[in-house]
Write an enzyme that holds these catalytic residues in place. Structure first.
Site, short mmCIF file in Angstrom:
data_model
loop_
_atom_site.label_atom_id
_atom_site.label_comp_id
_atom_site.label_asym_id
_atom_site.label_seq_id
_atom_site.Cartn_x
_atom_site.Cartn_y
_atom_site.Cartn_z
N ASP A 551 -11.40 5.11 2.60
CA ASP A 551 -10.11 4.42 2.52
C ASP A 551 -9.61 4.55 1.09
OD1 ASP A 551 -8.29 2.18 3.89
OD2 ASP A 551 -8.60 1.67 1.80
N ASN A 559 2.22 2.78 -2.82
CA ASN A 559 3.50 2.83 -2.08
C ASN A 559 4.54 1.92 -2.72
OD1 ASN A 559 3.06 4.75 -0.11
ND2 ASN A 559 2.12 3.32 1.31
N ASP A 568 2.74 9.48 0.62
CA ASP A 568 2.47 10.59 1.55
C ASP A 568 1.83 11.77 0.82
OD1 ASP A 568 3.53 9.07 3.52
OD2 ASP A 568 5.44 10.13 3.65
N GLU A 594 -4.20 4.90 5.52
CA GLU A 594 -4.87 5.62 4.44
C GLU A 594 -6.36 5.78 4.70
OE1 GLU A 594 -4.57 1.25 3.15
OE2 GLU A 594 -3.41 2.70 4.29
#
Length: 669
Positions: A551, A559, A568, A594
């Site tokens: 993760d 973000n 992304d 993620e």
């Protein structure tokens, strides 16, 4: 563990290097319904607080060991939100300032009255719970995806607005606090709006839904669905307006309508009949070409079955369709068959039917693309009787045609065949014997051709083929023996180049297996792959593999700080790093968000740990313009007999979160 009224009693960590003080305070708190845990040093306090559920910490400032109470508290609150109360005999301004730095809830003087200690503990727990609830409410309010406006019942001025409202409407919070809902709803005047609000104030309605139009600061308008409710906060009446922006929904509806119209136009302009049957065998779609081919209008056929078209009674048709449906459910790929059918006026039709099965709203539907091949059939029969007419037609045919004798020597090949196979000329192609040419033997055409000629029956099959001239194609082949007075004298091979169709099917299949963003496998494929690997080991009763779950650390922060486009790109770069390190036999998939998973075939956990540690270091060294370092936390588990997909995923997930709890950017196995 103490239980009161069915609930867990609050647990207090007492940190004091005085055994006497610890014993006295612990006994007092236990006697008052609390559960206590005692340690003597700051290092022990940090370990306990990070590894077990603690509701409150009573901490002496001066402790044995290298870490004092202030430093211990600083480290604890970095990882967990636990309220801290200090024991102290020193109340100098310097000590008080240090306690404030670590956001302590207060302090108690050593030797103070026990009742005051108990009061301080209870007050701190209540205050911490209230703070937690306030923070939770604010997060829910601010992060709610729809717009929320709270306004005064008398002045109608906004008291509070959430982030979604500020972002969409375009005004700042300061500007909105001087405005009312009427300022952003151009179609409402105050009297009309007040009548709506009165229905809530009087209790006539608990909430009111209606569609409206909001006006942004820049003057643009957008449709919303608004839900109005009355709130009573501290004896004061407030109204809550929850607004759902319908812009995207309206656009999607318009787009859907447009696509439906386009699809309807395509279906009804097709030259072939397109027919859809539901699971009961009744017609749910019947296009214009179907009307022309079979003579039945849409109104005559919708909701009915096709027994009249295939010359069966209704009961026999239903039984046949049910058998066909059950067989098709196991293999949903399209199959092309040739059958005879009847026109409404009674004359016989030869049709080619390509059938596939598709689930629509949990109901298995049969989709049939029907081509009227009556003319083609008649032409084929005429070609057998008249070679001249046959060759004239074959020369211009849009499909490849080959004629061979009983020894499989080529007698005729048309131009389309040369184009499909990439042949330089007719004479070069005629040198090939269809029974013995190595490539045709290798790809199975020779055996199929022999079977059709020996049994004197039509054969239709598909094959992936690379010709001797290097042309790679996917072919649909129709093999029809030629006979004279019952004796097979050769065969006619019709070649249809379906390369583009197969490529499209492969692209669609690939899209169903991979993640759209990172182009690695998706969760559905990975689960199937993991099931296959477990089953393989069980059948062989030997072998192993390892599973890694990872993760990206603090991905939400990336973000929020840099935007979703950068987020992304982080995921794409991460998958690039991993794919370039793992073996081809290993399987990388995006589990969700993620999170990623890696299946390492034939790999023990020790070998997997070495690889994963390399991956962890490589990820931490990734360079992304404008982004600080990116790290990830890993959980690695090896397959054991009896493990299932769920148990392996759960183990890896738990280990990954242990890595998170241990400070992130590390591996746990």
């Amino acid at each position: 563990m103490h239980i009161e009224n069915g609930l867990r009693s609050k647990k207090i960590l007492l940190v004091d290097d005085s055994l006497l003080t610890s014993k006295m305070v612990s006994e007092f708190l236990n006697a008052n319904g609390y559960e206590t845990e005692t340690v003597a040093a700051g290092e022990e306090a940090v370990q306990k607080a990070c590894s077990m559920p603690i509701d409150l910490i009573l901490m002496d400032i001066e402790l044995a060991g290298e870490m004092n109470g202030i430093e211990a508290a600083r480290r604890i609150i970095k990882y967990r939100d636990i309220p801290v109360i200090f024991f102290t005999g020193n109340t100098s301004q310097d000590i008080i300032d240090k306690m404030k730095e670590v956001r302590a809830y207060g302090f108690v003087i050593k030797g103070m009255d026990k009742a005051l200690l108990l009061s301080t503990v209870e007050m701190t727990l209540n205050l911490h719970e209230a703070n937690t609830q306030t923070i939770l409410f604010n997060r829910i309010f601010e992060n709610f995806v729809n717009e929320i406006y709270i306004f005064d019942a008398e002045t109608l001025k906004f008291s509070a607005v959430n982030r979604a409202a500020v972002k969409n409407i375009g005004y700042t919070r300061e500007e909105l606090h001087t405005m009312t809902l009427l300022d952003i709803k151009p179609e409402f005047d105050r009297d009309c709006f007040q009548k709506v609000l009165n229905r809530l104030s009087s209790g006539e309605q608990q909430q009111i839904f209606h569609n409206a139009v909001y006006r942004r600061k820049n003057g643009s308008l957008y449709p919303v669905e608004m839900n109005l409710q009355l709130l009573n906060y501290g004896g004061k009446k407030l109204f809550l307006a929850l607004a759902v922006d319908l812009t995207e929904r309206s656009a999607m509806k318009d787009q859907l309508t447009k696509k439906e119209s386009m699809l309807d136009a395509i279906i009804n302009s097709a030259q072939d009949a397109i027919v859809i049957l539901n699971s009961q065998g009744n017609v749910t779609l019947w296009n214009h070409a179907a009307e022309q081919i079979f003579g039945y209008t849409r109104e005559e056929i919708l909701g009915k079955n096709l027994h009249r078209l295939v010359g069966m009674d209704e009961h026999t048709f239903q039984n046949s369709f049910e058998f066909f449906r059950l067989a098709g459910a196991k293999n949903a790929k399209g199959k092309t068959i040739e059958v005879k059918a009847k026109h409404k006026n009674g004359h016989e039709l030869n049709i080619e039917v390509s059938m596939s099965f598709l689930k629509i709203m949990d109901d298995l539907h049969c989709i049939a693309i029907i081509h009227d091949i009556s003319e083609r059939k008649r032409a084929q029969e005429e070609l057998i009787n008249s070679r001249k007419q046959y060759f004239e037609l074959a020369e211009n045919a849009p499909i490849g045609i080959i004629l061979c004798d009983e020894e499989c020597n080529i007698l005729y090949v048309n131009p389309k065949t040369l184009e499909i196979l990439g042949s330089p000329g007719i004479e070069e192609t005629k040198k090939i014997n269809l029974r013995t040419f190595p490539l045709l033997v290798q790809y199975g055409l020779s055996n199929r051709l022999d079977e059709c000629m020996q049994n004197n029956e039509l054969g239709i099959f598909e094959m992936n083929y690379e010709s001797k001239w290097g042309k790679k194609v996917f072919l649909r082949l129709h093999v029809k023996p030629r006979s004279d007075k019952g004796k097979v004298t050769g065969a006619q091979v019709i070649i249809d180049d379906i390369t583009e169709k197969k490529q499209m099917e492969e692209e669609l299949r690939s899209l169903s297996l991979t993640d759209y963003l990172t182009n690695v496998y998706n969760r559905r494929f990975f689960i199937r792959k993991l099931e296959e690997e477990i089953e393989l080991i069980r059948r062989r009763n030997r072998g192993t593999f390892s599973l890694t779950m990872l993760d990206v650390d603090h991905f939400k922060r990336i973000n929020d700080r840099y935007g979703h486009n950068v987020g992304d790109q982080v995921l794409k770069n991460l998958t690039y790093v991993i794919k370039n390190r793992i073996r081809k036999a290993d399987c990388l998939a995006r589990w969700g968000g993620e999170e990623f998973v890696i299946l390492m075939q034939g790999t023990t956990v020790n070998n997997a740990m070495a690889l994963v540690e390399e991956l962890r270091e490589s990820i931490s060294k990734m360079i992304l313009t404008g982004v600080d370092s990116v790290t990830a936390s890993f959980g690695v588990v090896e397959y054991n007999a009896g493990d299932t997909v769920d148990s392996l995923i759960q183990k890896a997930d738990n280990l990954m979160y242990e890595a998170k709890a241990a400070g992130r950017n590390c591996v746990r196995c």
